[in-house]
Design a protein around this motif. Sequence first.
Motif, PDB file in Angstrom:
ATOM      1  N   LEU A  29       0.092  14.098 101.334  1.00 36.34           N
ATOM      2  CA  LEU A  29       0.811  13.838 100.094  1.00 36.34           C
ATOM      3  C   LEU A  29       1.495  12.475 100.133  1.00 36.34           C
ATOM      4  N   GLN A  30       2.029  12.110 101.277  1.00 33.72           N
ATOM      5  CA  GLN A  30       2.780  10.851 101.376  1.00 33.72           C
ATOM      6  C   GLN A  30       1.898   9.620 101.136  1.00 33.72           C
ATOM      7  N   ALA A  31       0.588   9.779 101.184  1.00 34.67           N
ATOM      8  CA  ALA A  31      -0.334   8.667 100.931  1.00 34.67           C
ATOM      9  C   ALA A  31      -0.769   8.612  99.464  1.00 34.67           C
ATOM     10  N   ALA A  32      -0.295   9.551  98.653  1.00 34.55           N
ATOM     11  CA  ALA A  32      -0.740   9.653  97.261  1.00 34.55           C
ATOM     12  C   ALA A  32      -0.252   8.486  96.411  1.00 34.55           C
ATOM     13  N   PHE A  33      -1.079   8.130  95.417  1.00 33.11           N
ATOM     14  CA  PHE A  33      -0.681   7.162  94.406  1.00 33.11           C
ATOM     15  C   PHE A  33       0.280   7.856  93.448  1.00 33.11           C
ATOM     16  N   VAL A  34       1.416   7.233  93.171  1.00 27.41           N
ATOM     17  CA  VAL A  34       2.420   7.815  92.288  1.00 27.41           C
ATOM     18  C   VAL A  34       2.331   7.158  90.916  1.00 27.41           C
ATOM     19  N   ALA A  35       2.086   7.973  89.893  1.00 28.07           N
ATOM     20  CA  ALA A  35       2.036   7.496  88.510  1.00 28.07           C
ATOM     21  C   ALA A  35       3.439   7.563  87.926  1.00 28.07           C
ATOM     22  N   GLU A  67      10.922  11.620  94.515  1.00 27.92           N
ATOM     23  CA  GLU A  67      10.983  10.844  95.750  1.00 27.92           C
ATOM     24  C   GLU A  67      12.421  10.876  96.237  1.00 27.92           C
ATOM     25  N   VAL A  68      12.618  11.447  97.414  1.00 26.87           N
ATOM     26  CA  VAL A  68      13.945  11.575  97.999  1.00 26.87           C
ATOM     27  C   VAL A  68      13.948  10.844  99.327  1.00 26.87           C
ATOM     28  N   ASP A  69      14.768   9.815  99.418  1.00 23.87           N
ATOM     29  CA  ASP A  69      14.849   8.999 100.637  1.00 23.87           C
ATOM     30  C   ASP A  69      13.473   8.508 101.080  1.00 23.87           C
ATOM     31  N   GLY A  70      12.640   8.112 100.112  1.00 24.64           N
ATOM     32  CA  GLY A  70      11.321   7.572 100.410  1.00 24.64           C
ATOM     33  C   GLY A  70      10.252   8.601 100.711  1.00 24.64           C
ATOM     34  N   VAL A  71      10.570   9.886 100.559  1.00 16.19           N
ATOM     35  CA  VAL A  71       9.620  10.959 100.852  1.00 16.19           C
ATOM     36  C   VAL A  71       9.234  11.654  99.546  1.00 16.19           C
ATOM     37  N   LEU A  72       7.929  11.775  99.296  1.00 19.01           N
ATOM     38  CA  LEU A  72       7.445  12.456  98.108  1.00 19.01           C
ATOM     39  C   LEU A  72       7.566  13.962  98.297  1.00 19.01           C
TER      40      LEU A  72
END
Length: 105
Positions: A29-35, A67-72
């Motif tokens: 999940l952390q590698a996902a593209f965020v829209a 996104e919390v503290d850089g974590v999705l």
Amino acid sequence: MADKVLTANRLSDGVSVWLDAAGNWNERLQAAFVARHKEAVEALEATGKQAYADNKVVDVNVVDIEEVDGVLRPLRMRERIRAEGPTIAYAAGYAGLIATAAPAA
């Protein structure tokens, strides 16, 4: 509008995957593209429909994340379980499914 990612299950093995910025299906999940805007969400939806039509993935969904503290982190429990695994420990001694070689004939 909440930030969103595209998730699905890979058709070849059923593993949960997320679309990354390069257009690849990634198991993290952390590698996902965020829209973060409407046009990006529409692009995710179109990409998901095409991947489904190409028999690469099934159960394609655009899901809300934060996104919390850089974590999705997915907002829905179902998506958290898909991303992080079960919410309870398995039975004592259970190590999951382990592939073993077939016995020699």
